[in-house]
Design a protein around this motif. Structure first.
Motif, PDB file in Angstrom:
ATOM      1  N   THR A 190      -6.066   7.276  -5.798  1.00 12.91           N
ATOM      2  CA  THR A 190      -6.277   8.114  -4.653  1.00 12.91           C
ATOM      3  C   THR A 190      -7.171   9.173  -4.998  1.00 12.91           C
ATOM      4  O   THR A 190      -8.147   9.450  -4.465  1.00 12.91           O
ATOM      5  CB  THR A 190      -5.011   9.010  -4.198  1.00 12.91           C
ATOM      6  OG1 THR A 190      -3.971   7.900  -3.906  1.00 12.91           O
ATOM      7  CG2 THR A 190      -5.344   9.490  -2.835  1.00 12.91           C
TER       8      THR A 190
ATOM      9  N   ASP B 267      -6.840   0.802   0.262  1.00 15.35           N
ATOM     10  CA  ASP B 267      -5.654   1.237  -0.102  1.00 15.35           C
ATOM     11  C   ASP B 267      -4.971   0.398  -0.972  1.00 15.35           C
ATOM     12  O   ASP B 267      -4.173   0.785  -1.610  1.00 15.35           O
ATOM     13  CB  ASP B 267      -4.781   1.738   1.411  1.00 15.35           C
ATOM     14  CG  ASP B 267      -3.840   2.606   0.938  1.00 15.35           C
ATOM     15  OD1 ASP B 267      -3.762   3.223  -0.110  1.00 15.35           O
ATOM     16  OD2 ASP B 267      -2.966   2.997   1.811  1.00 15.35           O
TER      17      ASP B 267
ATOM     18  N   PRO C 107       1.543  11.956  -0.128  1.00 17.90           N
ATOM     19  CA  PRO C 107       2.851  11.088  -0.314  1.00 17.90           C
ATOM     20  C   PRO C 107       2.421   9.821  -0.370  1.00 17.90           C
ATOM     21  O   PRO C 107       1.435   9.126  -0.418  1.00 17.90           O
ATOM     22  CB  PRO C 107       3.387  11.408   1.265  1.00 17.90           C
ATOM     23  CG  PRO C 107       2.605  11.733   2.161  1.00 17.90           C
ATOM     24  CD  PRO C 107       1.341  12.509   1.230  1.00 17.90           C
ATOM     25  N   GLY C 108       3.312   9.113  -1.121  1.00 15.23           N
ATOM     26  CA  GLY C 108       2.732   7.730  -1.506  1.00 15.23           C
ATOM     27  C   GLY C 108       3.186   6.482  -0.458  1.00 15.23           C
ATOM     28  O   GLY C 108       3.965   5.846  -0.431  1.00 15.23           O
ATOM     29  N   ILE C 109       2.276   6.823   0.696  1.00  9.95           N
ATOM     30  CA  ILE C 109       2.661   5.844   1.949  1.00  9.95           C
ATOM     31  C   ILE C 109       1.125   5.505   2.301  1.00  9.95           C
ATOM     32  O   ILE C 109       0.190   6.135   1.913  1.00  9.95           O
ATOM     33  CB  ILE C 109       3.208   6.704   3.036  1.00  9.95           C
ATOM     34  CG1 ILE C 109       2.460   7.940   3.262  1.00  9.95           C
ATOM     35  CG2 ILE C 109       4.534   7.098   2.575  1.00  9.95           C
ATOM     36  CD1 ILE C 109       2.916   8.598   4.827  1.00  9.95           C
ATOM     37  N   PRO C 110       1.014   4.332   2.970  1.00  8.02           N
ATOM     38  CA  PRO C 110      -0.255   4.055   3.525  1.00  8.02           C
ATOM     39  C   PRO C 110      -1.061   4.916   3.889  1.00  8.02           C
ATOM     40  O   PRO C 110      -0.811   5.691   4.998  1.00  8.02           O
ATOM     41  CB  PRO C 110       0.189   2.799   4.294  1.00  8.02           C
ATOM     42  CG  PRO C 110       1.442   2.228   4.016  1.00  8.02           C
ATOM     43  CD  PRO C 110       2.161   3.327   3.698  1.00  8.02           C
ATOM     44  N   SER C 111      -2.334   4.946   3.577  1.00 10.99           N
ATOM     45  CA  SER C 111      -3.442   5.799   4.074  1.00 10.99           C
ATOM     46  C   SER C 111      -3.096   7.174   3.981  1.00 10.99           C
ATOM     47  O   SER C 111      -3.838   8.090   4.464  1.00 10.99           O
ATOM     48  CB  SER C 111      -3.724   5.631   5.317  1.00 10.99           C
ATOM     49  OG  SER C 111      -4.404   4.219   5.503  1.00 10.99           O
ATOM     50  N   ALA C 112      -2.214   7.552   3.129  1.00 11.25           N
ATOM     51  CA  ALA C 112      -2.007   9.055   3.139  1.00 11.25           C
ATOM     52  C   ALA C 112      -3.194   9.708   2.461  1.00 11.25           C
ATOM     53  O   ALA C 112      -3.530  11.041   2.777  1.00 11.25           O
ATOM     54  CB  ALA C 112      -0.726   9.400   2.124  1.00 11.25           C
ATOM     55  N   GLY C 113      -3.818   9.034   1.617  1.00  7.59           N
ATOM     56  CA  GLY C 113      -5.099   9.711   0.993  1.00  7.59           C
ATOM     57  C   GLY C 113      -6.126   9.872   2.296  1.00  7.59           C
ATOM     58  O   GLY C 113      -7.020  10.887   2.022  1.00  7.59           O
TER      59      GLY C 113
ATOM     60  N   MET D  36      -1.422  10.205  -8.953  1.00 13.04           N
ATOM     61  CA  MET D  36      -2.237   9.300  -7.973  1.00 13.04           C
ATOM     62  C   MET D  36      -3.704   8.991  -8.349  1.00 13.04           C
ATOM     63  O   MET D  36      -4.839   9.565  -7.888  1.00 13.04           O
ATOM     64  CB  MET D  36      -2.121   9.547  -6.653  1.00 13.04           C
ATOM     65  CG  MET D  36      -0.899   9.489  -6.038  1.00 13.04           C
ATOM     66  SD  MET D  36      -0.795   9.412  -4.331  1.00 13.04           S
ATOM     67  CE  MET D  36       1.009   9.444  -4.062  1.00 13.04           C
TER      68      MET D  36
ATOM     69  N   ARG E  70      -6.169   0.840  -4.569  1.00 13.77           N
ATOM     70  CA  ARG E  70      -5.696   2.259  -5.229  1.00 13.77           C
ATOM     71  C   ARG E  70      -4.460   2.496  -5.347  1.00 13.77           C
ATOM     72  O   ARG E  70      -3.974   2.910  -6.380  1.00 13.77           O
ATOM     73  CB  ARG E  70      -6.635   3.413  -4.567  1.00 13.77           C
ATOM     74  CG  ARG E  70      -5.936   3.417  -2.914  1.00 13.77           C
ATOM     75  CD  ARG E  70      -6.630   4.752  -2.457  1.00 13.77           C
ATOM     76  NE  ARG E  70      -6.269   5.224  -1.108  1.00 13.77           N
ATOM     77  CZ  ARG E  70      -6.626   5.113   0.070  1.00 13.77           C
ATOM     78  NH1 ARG E  70      -7.752   4.420   0.206  1.00 13.77           N
ATOM     79  NH2 ARG E  70      -6.142   5.729   1.010  1.00 13.77           N
ATOM     80  N   THR E  71      -3.605   1.863  -4.391  1.00 19.81           N
ATOM     81  CA  THR E  71      -2.102   1.910  -4.500  1.00 19.81           C
ATOM     82  C   THR E  71      -1.658   1.272  -5.788  1.00 19.81           C
ATOM     83  O   THR E  71      -0.671   1.841  -6.798  1.00 19.81           O
ATOM     84  CB  THR E  71      -1.496   1.337  -3.423  1.00 19.81           C
ATOM     85  OG1 THR E  71      -1.920   1.972  -2.289  1.00 19.81           O
ATOM     86  CG2 THR E  71       0.210   1.629  -3.374  1.00 19.81           C
TER      87      THR E  71
ATOM     88  N   ASN F 248      -2.301   3.500  -8.681  1.00 19.94           N
ATOM     89  CA  ASN F 248      -1.334   4.609  -8.651  1.00 19.94           C
ATOM     90  C   ASN F 248      -0.042   4.197  -9.298  1.00 19.94           C
ATOM     91  O   ASN F 248       0.156   4.832 -10.033  1.00 19.94           O
ATOM     92  CB  ASN F 248      -0.939   5.040  -7.155  1.00 19.94           C
ATOM     93  CG  ASN F 248      -2.053   5.525  -6.682  1.00 19.94           C
ATOM     94  OD1 ASN F 248      -3.487   6.267  -7.298  1.00 19.94           O
ATOM     95  ND2 ASN F 248      -2.131   5.892  -5.298  1.00 19.94           N
TER      96      ASN F 248
ATOM     97  N   SER G  86       0.720  -1.044  -0.146  1.00 20.48           N
ATOM     98  CA  SER G  86      -0.009   0.042  -0.062  1.00 20.48           C
ATOM     99  C   SER G  86       0.605   1.180  -0.050  1.00 20.48           C
ATOM    100  O   SER G  86       0.300   2.314   0.666  1.00 20.48           O
ATOM    101  CB  SER G  86      -1.104   0.221   1.223  1.00 20.48           C
ATOM    102  OG  SER G  86      -2.184  -0.605   1.138  1.00 20.48           O
ATOM    103  N   SER G  87       2.070   1.262  -0.696  1.00 22.51           N
ATOM    104  CA  SER G  87       2.911   2.447  -0.780  1.00 22.51           C
ATOM    105  C   SER G  87       3.592   2.419  -2.024  1.00 22.51           C
ATOM    106  O   SER G  87       4.501   1.557  -2.336  1.00 22.51           O
ATOM    107  CB  SER G  87       3.886   2.249   0.349  1.00 22.51           C
ATOM    108  OG  SER G  87       4.722   3.418   0.236  1.00 22.51           O
ATOM    109  N   SER G  88       3.051   3.473  -2.767  1.00 23.80           N
ATOM    110  CA  SER G  88       3.753   3.714  -4.055  1.00 23.80           C
ATOM    111  C   SER G  88       5.253   4.113  -3.980  1.00 23.80           C
ATOM    112  O   SER G  88       6.099   3.940  -4.675  1.00 23.80           O
ATOM    113  CB  SER G  88       3.168   4.602  -5.087  1.00 23.80           C
ATOM    114  OG  SER G  88       2.179   5.758  -4.446  1.00 23.80           O
TER     115      SER G  88
HETATM  116  N1  ASP Z   1      -1.102   4.564  -0.297  1.00 29.76           N
HETATM  117  C1  ASP Z   1      -1.328   5.376  -1.680  1.00 29.76           C
HETATM  118  C2  ASP Z   1      -0.114   5.226  -2.293  1.00 29.76           C
HETATM  119  O1  ASP Z   1       0.962   4.967  -1.666  1.00 29.76           O
HETATM  120  C3  ASP Z   1      -1.710   6.681  -1.331  1.00 29.76           C
HETATM  121  C4  ASP Z   1      -3.014   6.754  -0.712  1.00 29.76           C
HETATM  122  O2  ASP Z   1      -3.524   6.695   0.527  1.00 29.76           O
HETATM  123  O3  ASP Z   1      -3.992   6.901  -1.587  1.00 29.76           O
HETATM  124  O4  ASP Z   1       0.105   5.471  -3.587  1.00 29.76           O
END
Ligand code: ASP
Length: 415
Positions: free
Chosen positions: A309, A383, A348-354, A306, A386-387, A390, A270-272
């Motif tokens: 997202t 997530d 940012p491309g990290i878990p749950s950033a959205g 993204m 959607r990741t 992305n 879950s992290s781009s």
């Molecule tokens: N987890 C997504 C990503 O890393 C970002 C998001 O939370 O939507 O691309």
């Protein structure tokens, strides 16, 4: 067995093992397995994160200086930006349209979420203006701070400037360009090693996800989860491949075969950002994207592009509005789209950033920010998909950009 097949098998076994663990909760088997999976996944993610910042820095410096030297930078930059805006706009329209068609949230009793919402700490107001100010303040900073904190956007900006400066300085900086290229080659070599660990890492991440996430929470929001996931998959399986086929002249089968490792890693992490090293490797080695293009477009896309997202945020805003019994006017929906576009650029491309940037989208049309408490319990699960989209978008754009700049002569990379 090829690495691609190993990764696919690992994903399947990981999910199966997670379900197996769920059959024996609160047993020694569960605890020991969870501990082991935790170690394995931390090693894999840790190695990817270790390489991320040096890789982004060197790939952008090398990519930009090669493109700039060939007079191609502005063309590549424009096509990249046009692709990002087009695909994100399509994702937003799709997200809103599907939320309308399926009337997500209508008729659901908001009272059942009252506890979660009242227990949720109301975050500070996040308006587009304050978001923009934060964005600038976090981007133009001391590069050493940016490196140490893993601030991807700030590293991207610094690397872009260095890349341009290297070319402006001409022959004087030739040795630095050579050094950057060699450093980048070293990073790619090391990513090759980490990729060998990908099957184990993916197995551990997916087993842990299934064993620790409460899948039953999905049922409370089943309709919303199904619509968002279905629409995101439609975007990734139909819209993006169609664009790739038309503008990149690449068959979706070739694309999916070549990018499987990165897509499954995106699903599991879950992290781009964590997936970026693999996206770069897949784009260069399996899709034939030139290193100059991939080295520039993929790190930039990881930060700016993204689709998953954006789609999620638009659909979720409509869901919350329906839940509250509010009808958003067309104007308000346009505001949702514009804010979700900015939010997806800055997330940012990290878990749950959205989820964090979602606050801004809700507040832009006067919806209560506490409403994200409703979505938080299922976010880790949503997530995943959607990741994937992305990351898919970034690799797809690199193919399209590469195709449209391939005829331009590029000078040989300095080695
Ligand atoms: N987890 C997504 C990503 O890393 C970002 C998001 O939370 O939507 O691309």
């Amino acid at each position: 067995m090829s690495l691609n097949t190993q990764i696919l098998m690992a994903a399947i076994f990981g999910v199966a093992f997670g379900f197996l663990m769920n059959l024996f909760p609160q047993t020694q088997f569960f605890d020991v397995s969870l501990y082991g999976l935790g170690i394995l996944s931390s090693v894999f993610i840790g190695l990817l994160k270790m390489l991320l910042i040096p890789l982004i820095f060197s790939s952008i410096v090398v990519g930009v200086s090669n493109l700039q030297a060939g007079g191609q930078l502005s063309r590549v930059w424009k096509i990249t930006l046009a692709c990002c805006v087009t695909t994100t706009t399509l994702a937003l329209i799709l997200g809103l349209a599907c939320a309308h068609i399926f009337q997500v949230g209508k008729g659901v009793d908001v009272v059942m979420f009252q506890d979660a919402m009242s227990a949720h700490q109301t975050p500070d107001t996040l308006t587009p203006a304050s978001f923009f100010t934060n964005f600038i303040q976090n981007t133009l900073i001391n590069p050493f701070k940016a490196f140490a904190e893993g601030n991807v956007l700030a590293v991207v900006v610094f690397a872009l400037l260095i890349g341009v400066a290297l070319v402006k300085g001409g022959d004087k900086f030739r040795s630095v360009r050579k050094l950057s290229q060699q450093f980048f080659d070293i990073m790619m070599l090391m990513i090759g090693w980490v990729m060998k660990l990908a099957p184990l890492g993916i197995f551990a991440l997916l087993a842990k996800l299934i064993a620790t996430e409460d899948l039953s929470v999905l049922s409370r929001l089943a309709e919303f989860a199904a619509v968002v996931t279905g629409t995101t998959i439609f975007h990734g399986a139909v819209v993006l491949p169609l664009l790739l086929w038309i503008f990149g002249k690449m068959s979706p089968i070739t694309f999916f075969k070549g990018t499987r490792a990165a897509l499954i890693t995106a699903f599991a992490t879950s992290s781009s950002s964590a997936t970026m090293p693999l996206s770069m490797k897949c784009a260069q080695e399996n899709l034939g994207v030139r290193p100059q293009t991939a080295g520039f477009v993929i790190p930039l896309g990881t930060q700016l592009n993204m689709d998953g997202t954006a789609l999620y945020e638009a659909a979720a805003a409509l869901f919350i509005a329906n839940l509250m019994g509010l009808d958003l006017s067309l104007g308000q929906q346009l505001v949702v789209c514009a804010t979700a576009m900015i939010a997806s650029l800055g997330a940012p491309g990290i878990p749950s950033a959205g989820m964090v940037t979602m606050i801004m989208v809700l507040q832009s049309v006067g919806l209560p920010a506490e409403a994200i408490a409703i979505l938080l319990p299922i976010d880790r699960l949503l997530d995943t998909v959607r990741t994937v989209v992305n990351v898919q978008g970034d690799m797809m754009i690199s193919v399209v950009v590469d195709r449209h700049t391939r005829d331009d002569e590029l000078p040989e990379a300095i080695r």
